[in-house]
Write an enzyme that holds these catalytic residues in place. Structure first.
Site, mmCIF file in Angstrom:
data_model
loop_
_atom_site.group_PDB
_atom_site.id
_atom_site.type_symbol
_atom_site.label_atom_id
_atom_site.label_comp_id
_atom_site.label_asym_id
_atom_site.label_seq_id
_atom_site.Cartn_x
_atom_site.Cartn_y
_atom_site.Cartn_z
ATOM 1 N N ASP A 375 -30.832 -32.998 -12.757
ATOM 2 C CA ASP A 375 -29.415 -32.686 -12.951
ATOM 3 C C ASP A 375 -28.597 -33.775 -13.626
ATOM 4 O OD1 ASP A 375 -29.348 -30.040 -11.899
ATOM 5 O OD2 ASP A 375 -29.614 -30.867 -9.906
ATOM 6 N N TYR A 463 -25.690 -24.914 -6.942
ATOM 7 C CA TYR A 463 -25.788 -25.896 -5.864
ATOM 8 C C TYR A 463 -24.628 -26.872 -5.888
ATOM 9 C CZ TYR A 463 -29.730 -25.974 -2.725
ATOM 10 O OH TYR A 463 -30.569 -25.731 -1.674
#
Ligand SMILES: *[C@@H]1O[C@H](CO)[C@@H](O)[C@H](O)[C@H]1NC(C)=O
Ligand SMILES: *[C@@H]1O[C@H](CO)[C@@H](O)[C@H](O)[C@H]1NC(C)=O
Length: 732
Positions: A375, A463
């Site tokens: 990420d 998320y």
């Protein structure tokens, strides 16, 4: 209003209120009560300089990020590590526009424009009041298929250095424009449209995600930036993640904005109905609100105990520099703690940040195998940090800091309220002792524990990662990650476990009719440049070993002893945690001793964690080889900061922490960097549906023979007079 002025204003206003109350109400009890009730109702919130009154301006769409007029454009950097200002971003843009690389190309993107930190030696020498260090910007640009790294000197107005990536694999972090821009691409394909409508989904209800495609060594991946697009139906819910259009994946060339392939499997899998998946409060209220608790908040009648000057945070015995970063999120620099014996600030950590994440999903099938996100390097952890929600993300006594980042053409934009800073009192105890009746000594001494929290919350699509740095007055720093948000789920024909003959082939848990929560891991790797009382430190592994007694030595058969081993080179410090062969992990300054002769140190204390069990030769694991160990130690090197490499997107794993560490360089009595990974295995359960209660883990950096004694011995307890009681209203 500038932060400093805001403080002055608040301090003055408190003074005025006090004077008024004292003159009007001589009775002390009444004074406290009224002073307090003033604080009960007043807005003792502290917003960033950009938004003194009206903090939250939620961007309604990406484009409104640009040219935010509210930020103070005349800001000048006060500290060598202060992030680039709006003026500086604009200057970088002007300088680059005159550079041949950009002049000759109409199509380029600036994937990253950030402060290029001055050399560590210069920063360490710099003191407030010294002339500012020369300001530079580090730029990553992507021009016609090549990645470039440039240093822009803001003093001379020149590009001071310019490198292309050479043989290193991978591409720069995607820009927001990259991510948004690819979502329309599949719709150019009739085949894609047909695959969607065939499943009964209206094209107007599509919600699509840009999914980094990893790297698997196939010819199609060579020399082009790829991304996969998968879509969901947002019909009837904002929680479209729970309505996957399973099996339809578009492989897209990110630069040419072309569909390369459409895969269309599982046409018999229905789109889940999405009933009861909406998590908004307004919707819950319609179905009957569930209030379990009375409202709660922390009040500070005398205001907070911290001050923030620009990006320098001072609180209790701590001082550190804090800045937002598009890739790392939050960067803590020059964390120093005051020694109560000498009143001197002592260095603990030069720099700490989340260097990379790795989130592999455990489903090898066509539509899922590639979901192995990194990420920070792929999406930008800080780019995904949304404005914090006052009162709920952070308590009412929080201060907010904005991020200023560059969009893909270099124009600065504001990421408002990206980081919050607040004091936290969870009702915990800092230390205590009470004498029991057997000693006949009437002693009870307790100190409440108050901490300072620096928080960011990154929402990387589904998320949410809540990243906290928590400072304690006893010298401990806790790095904590909370996971919440929404699961990435898989569609299935199954509605009940009765229909599932072999549960292994679910690759997860049936959460609701037609929905599987797929098993996955999360790894968050921290960069920790420890400078314990100076830059040159050693890493000591303190092995806790069972010692057996010799015959006749003692009625005991065994005991534990601590065996210290100083790591000489990097490979001595490639560490996997073991419960039955435990160790402590100390960073010491071998040349600084305590009064009784122990080297001063800090130790890294792991919390609950998990290791990657993937095959080391599995392509995702090779790219994320920084998760092969929980702990590593490398010699400080300015260009080794990103554990998965500078260019993570589609990287082949040739520039990871593993590669650097395998050089096995000397690390004894040197400027060293610790790398620690927090891991989670996540086997979803029904409570994670439709949105997950937060799961957290952490590790500590704890003083170990750093102070001569408990550093908060002299701290007073709470007294009744310090804490006026806020009474509920009569009508309550
Ligand atoms: C696919 O559907 C979208 C949305 O209705 C439409 O704009 C687009 O033109 C369609 N693509 C093709 C190739 O027909
Ligand atoms: C610093 O890091 C870079 C990138 O890994 C490497 O090429 C260089 O050799 C390193 N320098 C030293 C002295 O280790």
């Amino acid at each position: 209003m500038e932060a400093k002025n805001l403080w002055r204003f608040l301090v003055l206003s408190i003074g005025v209120v006090l004077v008024l109350l004292v003159t009007r109400l001589p009775n002390k009890e009444a004074l406290d009560c009224n002073l307090y009730s003033g604080w009960c109702t007043s807005k003792n919130r502290f917003y960033s300089s950009a938004h003194p009154n009206n903090p939250i301006k939620k961007p309604s769409s990406f484009s409104t990020y640009h040219h935010n007029q509210h930020h103070d454009e005349s800001e000048i950097p006060e500290h060598p590590l202060d992030p680039l200002t709006i003026q500086e971003f604009n200057k970088v843009r002007t300088i680059l526009s005159n550079h041949p690389l950009f002049k000759s190309s109409s199509t380029y993107t600036l994937n990253s424009v950030v402060l290029e930190e001055p050399d560590k030696k210069l920063v360490l020498k710099w003191k407030k009041g010294d002339p500012p260090l020369p300001r530079k910007a580090s730029v990553v640009a992507y021009v016609k298929g090549d990645s470039h790294v440039l240093t822009v000197d803001l003093e001379t107005g020149q590009v001071a250095s310019h490198k292309t990536t050479g043989s290193v694999s991978g591409y720069p972090t995607m820009t927001m424009e990259d991510m948004v821009g690819v979502l329309e691409v599949p719709l150019k394909s009739t085949e894609f449209n047909r695959s969607i409508t065939k499943r009964g989904v209206n094209l107007a209800d599509l919600a699509c995600l840009p999914i980094s495609s990893g790297w698997y060594g196939t010819p199609v991946e060579e020399n082009r930036r790829l991304i996969k697009v998968q879509c969901y139906s947002k019909e009837g819910t904002v929680n479209f993640y729970m309505k996957p259009i399973e099996g339809v994946t578009a492989l897209v060339d990110m630069d040419r904005k072309e569909v390369l392939a459409i895969s269309d499997n599982g046409q018999n899998i229905p789109v889940a109905n999405g009933i009861n998946t909406d998590y908004r409060y307004s919707i819950q209220k319609l179905n009957g609100e569930l209030r379990l608790l009375n409202p709660i908040s922390l009040e500070q009648p005398k205001g907070p105990s911290f001050t923030i000057e620009g990006h320098l945070v001072k609180w209790a015995n701590w001082e550190f520099h804090l800045r937002p970063d598009p890739r790392a999120g939050t960067i803590i620099s020059q964390a120093k703690v005051r020694d109560p014996d000498t009143s001197k600030l002592r260095s603990v950590m030069y720099k700490g940040f989340t260097s990379e994440l790795f989130v592999p999903y455990m489903d090898p099938t066509e539509g899922w195998y590639f979901k192995t996100y990194m990420d920070a390097g792929e999406y930008g952890f800080g780019l995904q940090a949304m404005p914090l929600d006052p009162l709920n993300d952070c308590p009412r006594n929080a201060y907010y800091m904005d991020g200023v980042f560059a969009s893909s053409d270099g124009t600065p934009y504001l990421q408002p309220n990206m980081i919050c800073i607040f004091e936290s009192y969870a009702g915990d105890i800092a230390w205590r002792h009470a004498e029991c009746p057997i000693t006949d000594l009437k002693v009870t001494e307790v100190r409440p524990k108050v901490t300072l929290v620096v928080r960011m919350a990154a929402a990387v699509a589904n998320y949410d990662y809540i990243v906290d740095w928590e400072f304690q007055t006893d010298g401990l720093i806790r790095a904590k990650v909370g996971l919440s948000g929404i699961l990435m789920v898989k569609g299935t024909t199954n509605e009940n476990m009765d229909q599932v003959p072999n549960q292994e082939y679910l690759y997860g848990t049936l959460l609701s009719e037609n929905i599987i929560g797929v098993i996955h891991d999360h790894f968050i790797t921290y960069y920790l440049d420890m400078d314990v009382d100076g830059s040159d430190n050693s890493f000591v592994k303190v092995n806790i070993k069972k010692q057996e007694t010799s015959r006749g030595e003692s009625p005991r058969k065994s005991y534990l002893k601590a065996v210290k081993k100083v790591a000489k080179t990097e490979k001595d410090a490639q560490i996997r945690l073991q419960l039955y062969e435990p160790s402590e992990f100390h960073v010491v300054n071998p040349l600084k001793k305590t009064r009784v002769g122990n080297p001063v140190g800090y130790k890294l204390v792991p919390g609950a964690t998990a290791a990657s069990l993937l095959d080391p030769e599995d392509p995702p694991q090779k790219r994320a080889a920084f998760t092969n160990n929980q702990l590593w130690v490398t010699p400080y090197n300015k260009s080794e900061q990103w554990a998965g490499g500078l260019f993570v997107y589609q990287s082949k794993g040739d520039d990871t922490l593993q590669v650097w560490s395998n050089r096995d360089r000397p690390i004894e009595n040197k400027d060293i960097v610790l790398w620690y990974t927090i891991g989670f295995h996540h086997i979803p359960c029904q409570e994670d549906y439709p949105i997950m209660p937060t799961v957290s883990s952490s590790f500590d950096l704890k003083p170990a023979n750093f102070f001569e004694r408990n550093p908060i011995l002299g701290v007073p307890p709470n007294f009744e007079d310090d804490l006026p009681v806020c009474k509920a209203r009569d009508s309550a």
